[in-house]
Design a protein around this motif. Structure first.
Motif, PDB file in Angstrom:
ATOM      1  N   LYS A 114      -3.520  -8.043   7.074  1.00 61.10           N
ATOM      2  CA  LYS A 114      -4.769  -7.289   6.667  1.00 61.10           C
ATOM      3  C   LYS A 114      -6.170  -8.188   6.548  1.00 61.10           C
ATOM      4  O   LYS A 114      -5.829  -9.335   6.324  1.00 61.10           O
ATOM      5  CB  LYS A 114      -4.499  -6.488   5.333  1.00 61.10           C
ATOM      6  CG  LYS A 114      -3.620  -5.443   5.601  1.00 61.10           C
ATOM      7  CD  LYS A 114      -4.064  -4.431   6.400  1.00 61.10           C
ATOM      8  CE  LYS A 114      -3.322  -3.172   6.628  1.00 61.10           C
ATOM      9  NZ  LYS A 114      -2.001  -3.237   7.606  1.00 61.10           N
TER      10      LYS A 114
ATOM     11  N   SER B 169      -4.255  -2.194   1.201  1.00 57.26           N
ATOM     12  CA  SER B 169      -2.942  -2.934   1.603  1.00 57.26           C
ATOM     13  C   SER B 169      -3.456  -4.531   1.748  1.00 57.26           C
ATOM     14  O   SER B 169      -4.383  -4.788   2.260  1.00 57.26           O
ATOM     15  CB  SER B 169      -2.572  -2.437   2.920  1.00 57.26           C
ATOM     16  OG  SER B 169      -1.670  -3.399   3.633  1.00 57.26           O
TER      17      SER B 169
ATOM     18  N   THR C  58      -2.472   7.556  12.025  1.00 59.86           N
ATOM     19  CA  THR C  58      -2.178   6.863  10.830  1.00 59.86           C
ATOM     20  C   THR C  58      -1.024   6.070  10.963  1.00 59.86           C
ATOM     21  O   THR C  58      -0.061   6.392  11.664  1.00 59.86           O
ATOM     22  CB  THR C  58      -2.617   7.194   9.661  1.00 59.86           C
ATOM     23  OG1 THR C  58      -2.158   6.550   8.409  1.00 59.86           O
ATOM     24  CG2 THR C  58      -1.166   8.505   9.131  1.00 59.86           C
ATOM     25  N   PHE C  59      -0.696   5.106  10.160  1.00 57.62           N
ATOM     26  CA  PHE C  59       0.739   4.334  10.054  1.00 57.62           C
ATOM     27  C   PHE C  59       1.697   5.533   9.389  1.00 57.62           C
ATOM     28  O   PHE C  59       1.338   6.247   8.558  1.00 57.62           O
ATOM     29  CB  PHE C  59       0.610   3.337   9.110  1.00 57.62           C
ATOM     30  CG  PHE C  59       1.742   2.278   9.198  1.00 57.62           C
ATOM     31  CD1 PHE C  59       2.426   1.820  10.266  1.00 57.62           C
ATOM     32  CD2 PHE C  59       2.396   2.154   7.859  1.00 57.62           C
ATOM     33  CE1 PHE C  59       3.364   1.237  10.180  1.00 57.62           C
ATOM     34  CE2 PHE C  59       3.402   1.263   7.825  1.00 57.62           C
ATOM     35  CZ  PHE C  59       3.729   0.937   8.885  1.00 57.62           C
TER      36      PHE C  59
ATOM     37  N   GLY D 264       1.576  -6.626  -0.174  1.00 59.98           N
ATOM     38  CA  GLY D 264       0.802  -6.319  -1.337  1.00 59.98           C
ATOM     39  C   GLY D 264       0.047  -5.216  -1.425  1.00 59.98           C
ATOM     40  O   GLY D 264      -0.195  -4.806  -0.382  1.00 59.98           O
TER      41      GLY D 264
ATOM     42  N   CYS E 250       0.925  -1.244  -0.046  1.00 60.72           N
ATOM     43  CA  CYS E 250       0.037   0.059   0.035  1.00 60.72           C
ATOM     44  C   CYS E 250       0.997   1.116   0.016  1.00 60.72           C
ATOM     45  O   CYS E 250       0.539   2.210  -0.454  1.00 60.72           O
ATOM     46  CB  CYS E 250      -1.048  -0.078   1.092  1.00 60.72           C
ATOM     47  SG  CYS E 250      -2.112   1.191   1.386  1.00 60.72           S
TER      48      CYS E 250
ATOM     49  N   VAL F 294      -7.606   8.652   5.662  1.00 58.73           N
ATOM     50  CA  VAL F 294      -7.415   7.354   5.882  1.00 58.73           C
ATOM     51  C   VAL F 294      -8.853   6.833   6.434  1.00 58.73           C
ATOM     52  O   VAL F 294      -9.520   7.424   7.494  1.00 58.73           O
ATOM     53  CB  VAL F 294      -6.520   7.032   7.064  1.00 58.73           C
ATOM     54  CG1 VAL F 294      -6.419   5.440   7.724  1.00 58.73           C
ATOM     55  CG2 VAL F 294      -5.040   7.627   6.590  1.00 58.73           C
TER      56      VAL F 294
ATOM     57  N   TYR G  65      -0.956  -6.333   3.382  1.00 60.18           N
ATOM     58  CA  TYR G  65      -0.111  -6.928   4.210  1.00 60.18           C
ATOM     59  C   TYR G  65      -0.368  -8.268   5.145  1.00 60.18           C
ATOM     60  O   TYR G  65      -1.685  -8.466   5.213  1.00 60.18           O
ATOM     61  CB  TYR G  65       0.429  -5.622   5.185  1.00 60.18           C
ATOM     62  CG  TYR G  65       1.326  -6.151   6.142  1.00 60.18           C
ATOM     63  CD1 TYR G  65       2.495  -6.462   5.730  1.00 60.18           C
ATOM     64  CD2 TYR G  65       0.987  -5.917   7.605  1.00 60.18           C
ATOM     65  CE1 TYR G  65       3.687  -6.816   6.790  1.00 60.18           C
ATOM     66  CE2 TYR G  65       1.680  -6.532   8.666  1.00 60.18           C
ATOM     67  CZ  TYR G  65       2.992  -6.657   8.447  1.00 60.18           C
ATOM     68  OH  TYR G  65       4.003  -7.125   9.133  1.00 60.18           O
TER      69      TYR G  65
ATOM     70  N   ALA H 267      -6.215   1.112   3.434  1.00 56.74           N
ATOM     71  CA  ALA H 267      -5.161   0.026   3.940  1.00 56.74           C
ATOM     72  C   ALA H 267      -6.179  -0.941   4.824  1.00 56.74           C
ATOM     73  O   ALA H 267      -6.094  -2.004   4.804  1.00 56.74           O
ATOM     74  CB  ALA H 267      -3.882   0.603   4.573  1.00 56.74           C
TER      75      ALA H 267
ATOM     76  N   THR I 217       1.382   6.679   5.318  1.00 53.90           N
ATOM     77  CA  THR I 217       0.470   7.695   4.939  1.00 53.90           C
ATOM     78  C   THR I 217       1.065   9.068   4.734  1.00 53.90           C
ATOM     79  O   THR I 217       1.062   9.668   3.480  1.00 53.90           O
ATOM     80  CB  THR I 217      -0.781   7.773   5.746  1.00 53.90           C
ATOM     81  OG1 THR I 217      -1.198   6.513   6.032  1.00 53.90           O
ATOM     82  CG2 THR I 217      -1.835   8.587   5.041  1.00 53.90           C
TER      83      THR I 217
ATOM     84  N   ASP J 183      -6.563   6.507   1.540  1.00 51.30           N
ATOM     85  CA  ASP J 183      -5.467   5.424   2.166  1.00 51.30           C
ATOM     86  C   ASP J 183      -6.805   4.319   2.840  1.00 51.30           C
ATOM     87  O   ASP J 183      -7.390   4.514   3.789  1.00 51.30           O
ATOM     88  CB  ASP J 183      -4.795   5.959   3.360  1.00 51.30           C
ATOM     89  CG  ASP J 183      -3.941   5.043   3.901  1.00 51.30           C
ATOM     90  OD1 ASP J 183      -4.248   3.710   3.730  1.00 51.30           O
ATOM     91  OD2 ASP J 183      -2.933   5.231   4.505  1.00 51.30           O
TER      92      ASP J 183
END
Ligand SMILES: Cc1ncc(COP(=O)(O)O)c(C=O)c1O
Length: 400
Positions: free
Chosen positions: A196, A191, A95-96, A203, A70, A141, A193, A169, A99, A167
């Motif tokens: 997820k 995302s 957020t992570f 991916g 992502c 997000v 991941y 994700a 972003t 976003d």
């Protein structure tokens, strides 16, 4: 029930760790991966094309472009919007890192706007005030899987000529006003991941309604080449590729897509299980003083994707901080996790932009009060009961 906490030497609720976000995979994924390995084509090829087409159909988007994370999806979304040095991108601090980091990668400036403390999503009422002549995009997000107020953001973006890059994700399976997240026509970044809702180990995917944008994304994701290896191979002729942009190496492989295809088919069932377990959590935690949760629309038209089931502490009611509570849950062998400490409290963002926690007070407060519980379709109801037992045990022990 044992009341001495495992962190203080008592016996834990479980004997082994209930892993946070463990992937739910079975023979369908294993067989597809073997089929790909045996096929002789393990890079980007027919399975990735199929995954893109099926994902686009699932979210209701004309185009979907698969990438290897992502983070790559968000980066390319900025690239195709030609966001570069001097530009500003409005986003949320809760957020992570990815972003906001992608704006820095482009030489642009992430401009934070505080969250709504109830939804945990960016507060649209504050977005307008943060717009300057340099603002190029809004990057909301869908936190935890709860869709943002896209109508409000879309109106603001329209009035100021800004792009919206979503976003998503956390938001595979989320729905907003009757439409799947991914079908808005904006650039929407997902995302896949390992933990997820839909995983390909690593991916990501970008969806868009704009055919030209989709083509640009596909070129930028593979070195800026005009034709990828699969297209060249299929033609069975010597075909040269031109480098038309200084592109990146962000392509997804057919090995990853082999997982994605079957994870995608299972999404309706996965989501039903997540919803069933989340309702069990709701019943238990709505009766527990000192915690609250995100609202969860459940009217058919709007749907939380339930990637994260978060509890938010009323910190005044406890003798210890959130980190001690998560440490105590881990000692009980419950894989609780933190999503997220607000970005503007991290050293890079503090040093570069001189932020103070009080600049975005809601995100700062939530970032110190929030924790995430395990919620996957691979869990059993007995696991859900263990999580509930551990949360009650730990919060009761630490209540003032
Ligand atoms: C909100 C958010 N955006 C972006 C990302 C980056 O995703 P990836 O790990 O696929 O690059 C994550 C990862 O967890 C995330 O939580």
């Amino acid at each position: 029930m044992e009341t001495q906490l495992a962190i203080d030497g008592g016996s834990p609720v479980r004997d082994s760790l209930l892993v946070f976000g463990a992937p739910t995979l079975d023979e369908a994924e294993f067989d597809e991966v073997m089929d790909t390995l045996r096929s002789g084509w393990i890079g980007t090829g027919p399975k990735t094309l199929r995954f893109e087409q099926e994902f686009a159909a699932y979210v209701g988007s004309p185009h979907a472009v698969a990438v290897n994370s992502c983070t790559a999806a968000l980066h390319l979304a900025l690239v195709v919007n030609q966001i570069g040095p001097g530009d500003e991108v409005i986003t949320t601090p809760l957020t992570f890192a990815a972003t906001a980091n992608v704006a820095i990668h482009q030489g642009a400036c992430p401009v934070f706007v505080d969250i709504d403390p109830c939804t945990l999503n960016i507060n649209p009422r504050l977005v307008e005030r943060a717009i300057t002549p340099r603002t190029k995009a809004i990057l909301p997000v869908h936190f935890g899987g709860l869709p943002c107020d896209l109508d409000a953001l879309q109106r603001i973006a329209g009035e100021h000529g800004l792009a919206i890059i979503e976003d998503a994700a956390h938001a595979v399976g989320a729905r907003y006003r009757g439409e799947m997240i991914g079908g808005s026509g904006n650039l929407v970044c997902f995302s896949f991941y390992a933990n997820k809702n839909l995983t390909t180990a690593e991916g990501g995917m970008v969806t868009t309604a704009d055919a030209a944008q989709a083509e640009q994304l596909a070129i930028w994701r593979l070195h800026g080449l005009s034709r990828d290896a699969w297209k060249r191979y299929q033609s069975r002729r010597l075909m040269q590729s031109d480098v038309i942009y200084p592109g990146y190496k962000y392509n997804m492989t057919d090995l990853q897509s082999s997982l994605g295809i079957h994870q995608l088919h299972k999404q309706p069932e996965f989501l039903r299980t997540r919803e069933r377990y989340a309702r069990l959590y709701d019943e238990a935690f709505d009766a527990l003083p000192g915690v609250r949760r995100q609202p969860r629309p459940d009217d058919g038209r709007n749907r939380h994707a339930l990637h994260l089931y978060v509890l938010i502490l009323d910190r005044e009611q406890f003798r210890v901080d959130r980190n001690q509570i998560v440490a105590a849950l881990l000692a009980e062998n419950i894989g609780a996790a933190l999503h997220y400490r607000a970005l503007h409290t991290h050293p890079f963002y503090q040093n570069r932009f001189r932020y103070r926690p009080g600049d975005y007070p809601c995100a700062a407060e939530v970032g110190e009060s929030i924790f995430t519980l395990p919620l996957t379709p691979g869990m059993s109801e007995a696991n859900v009961a263990e999580v509930i037992e551990a949360v009650y045990k730990v919060l009761s022990a630490y209540r003032r």
